[in-house]
Enzyme design. Sequence first.
Site, mmCIF file in Angstrom:
data_model
loop_
_atom_site.group_PDB
_atom_site.id
_atom_site.type_symbol
_atom_site.label_atom_id
_atom_site.label_comp_id
_atom_site.label_asym_id
_atom_site.label_seq_id
_atom_site.Cartn_x
_atom_site.Cartn_y
_atom_site.Cartn_z
ATOM 1 N N ASP A 16 0.810 -1.210 0.000
ATOM 2 C CA ASP A 16 0.000 0.000 0.000
ATOM 3 C C ASP A 16 0.850 1.270 0.000
ATOM 4 O O ASP A 16 2.050 1.243 0.283
ATOM 5 C CB ASP A 16 -0.890 0.028 1.246
ATOM 6 C CG ASP A 16 -2.190 -0.719 1.038
ATOM 7 O OD1 ASP A 16 -2.483 -1.072 -0.105
ATOM 8 O OD2 ASP A 16 -2.907 -0.949 2.034
ATOM 9 N N LYS A 38 -3.443 3.730 -2.758
ATOM 10 C CA LYS A 38 -4.539 4.637 -3.105
ATOM 11 C C LYS A 38 -4.254 6.006 -2.508
ATOM 12 O O LYS A 38 -3.694 6.120 -1.429
ATOM 13 C CB LYS A 38 -5.867 4.119 -2.545
ATOM 14 C CG LYS A 38 -6.263 2.746 -3.082
ATOM 15 C CD LYS A 38 -7.519 2.262 -2.385
ATOM 16 C CE LYS A 38 -7.912 0.867 -2.854
ATOM 17 N NZ LYS A 38 -9.085 0.348 -2.133
ATOM 18 N N MET A 154 -8.895 9.158 8.695
ATOM 19 C CA MET A 154 -9.298 9.665 7.381
ATOM 20 C C MET A 154 -10.399 10.712 7.463
ATOM 21 O O MET A 154 -11.299 10.748 6.638
ATOM 22 C CB MET A 154 -9.758 8.497 6.491
ATOM 23 C CG MET A 154 -8.696 7.437 6.292
ATOM 24 S SD MET A 154 -9.312 5.910 5.525
ATOM 25 C CE MET A 154 -10.243 5.179 6.875
#
Length: 496
Positions: A16, A38, A154
Amino acid sequence: MKGVRCMEQADAVVYDRLAPEALLSYARSDAERIYVGKKPGDDQAMKQDEINRVLVELGRAGKTVVRLKGGDPYIFGRGGEEALELIEAGIPFEVVPGVTSGVAAPAYAGIPVTHRNVSTSVAFITGHEDPTKGRSDVDWKGIANGADTLVLYMGVGRLREISSELIAAGRGPETPVAVVRWGTLPEQRTVTGTLRDIADRVAEAKLKPPAITVVGSVVDLRDSGLGWYEKRPLFGRRVVVTRARAQAGELSAELEGLGAEVREFPTIEVRRPEDFGPLDGAIASLDSFDWLVFTSANGVEAFVDRLRHHGSDLRAIPRGAKVAAIGPATAEALERFGLRVDVVPREFRAEALIDAVADESLAGKRVLIPRAKVAREILPEKLREAGADVVVPPAYETVPSAEGKDRLVRDLESGRIDCVTFTASSTVDNFVTAFGPDESARLLSGTRVVCIGPITADTVRGHGLRVDAEASEYTIPGLVGAVVDLFAADPAREAR
């Protein structure tokens, strides 16, 4: 440790964006590396169903695969979704739990998420839900006062909205809040405030994801001296170590212990010499030597290894022979093998050895110097001028290495490197060989260059490059001290 063992066994690593790149060094050199990171707003990023497909295809191909994630795979990491896909495909797997960023980032910012008499409960909440649901499953009214500490993942993009939701649900507007960006990494930044003003403070600081938000009284503990990481003398600094991979560990560990992020770029590789004949001949007549001189720890280890090859050890050194070591690291290497050192020059360079043995008559004495195949000739020449019979057999050789060259170029060009260290003239020569003189000058123009001593520094200058600092003591601790002093003397130079 289990994670390391898994990495070492992997045929493929699927990793990741937030998985530390340093972990990739544990993978085999032939392991396939597949980036599936991402980034918010990146439409080109691999979608989750594509990632699932990659994992299934690799598993069906019979490969041992590591799915490397930042933090913990089962805490807002979508690890559960991927595991269910593997179950459906009939592919066996196991989970190695990680340290979630909701615990790690606050800890590095000096904020314990629980603390006796302050917080006895903590809730982990995602601030970024699946946008396809069309609704929020977060019960802000229940969560607002449902735990002493709230940790939001987030949620920076919705921080103003989330703060308003918590206040409306009954959480006090003056509740302390901290937002930690890139927690545990050199880029770590922490902004503090209250529910009432944290959104404005984060906007003023231009803080962007990825970040963790902590809500609760534990945030105030940061001002009690718990913010240890950001106080380290090399916090926020990226330092390049150019030593051979096998010798880089000590320097890298000391720099990391002071808060630096280390990039290892081994410009040299230590190998066996092509021909052991000269060294074997010297070992066969070891009792004829009056002096043994070692110029590096590599030379010590190579010499001892060759003794072992012949079924011998350091007891083969004649009782009356004297032993000299250039530098404390070389002396320590000898002492680890149980050999007493008679002479260690005050200055850790070859010329100083001549002064150290000035009271000794070297006329007619035989001197053995097991060292690198290619090295400075000043020591043997000076000893011969003093009347000694000097034998210099190659015990090892160093060859150029350019491992990680492309990545280092990217980091230097982007200004992500604060300092490049050189521990020997050979590391300098091989750096210039890897990039070329003009390119080396260009790449190093935007960073600092620190050398272990004057000889290495002279080699740097001889290539037309700049030297910013030299170690006053020509050792690894001395080099580390020079790096620390360099940045302490220029605090205005902001960490990258």
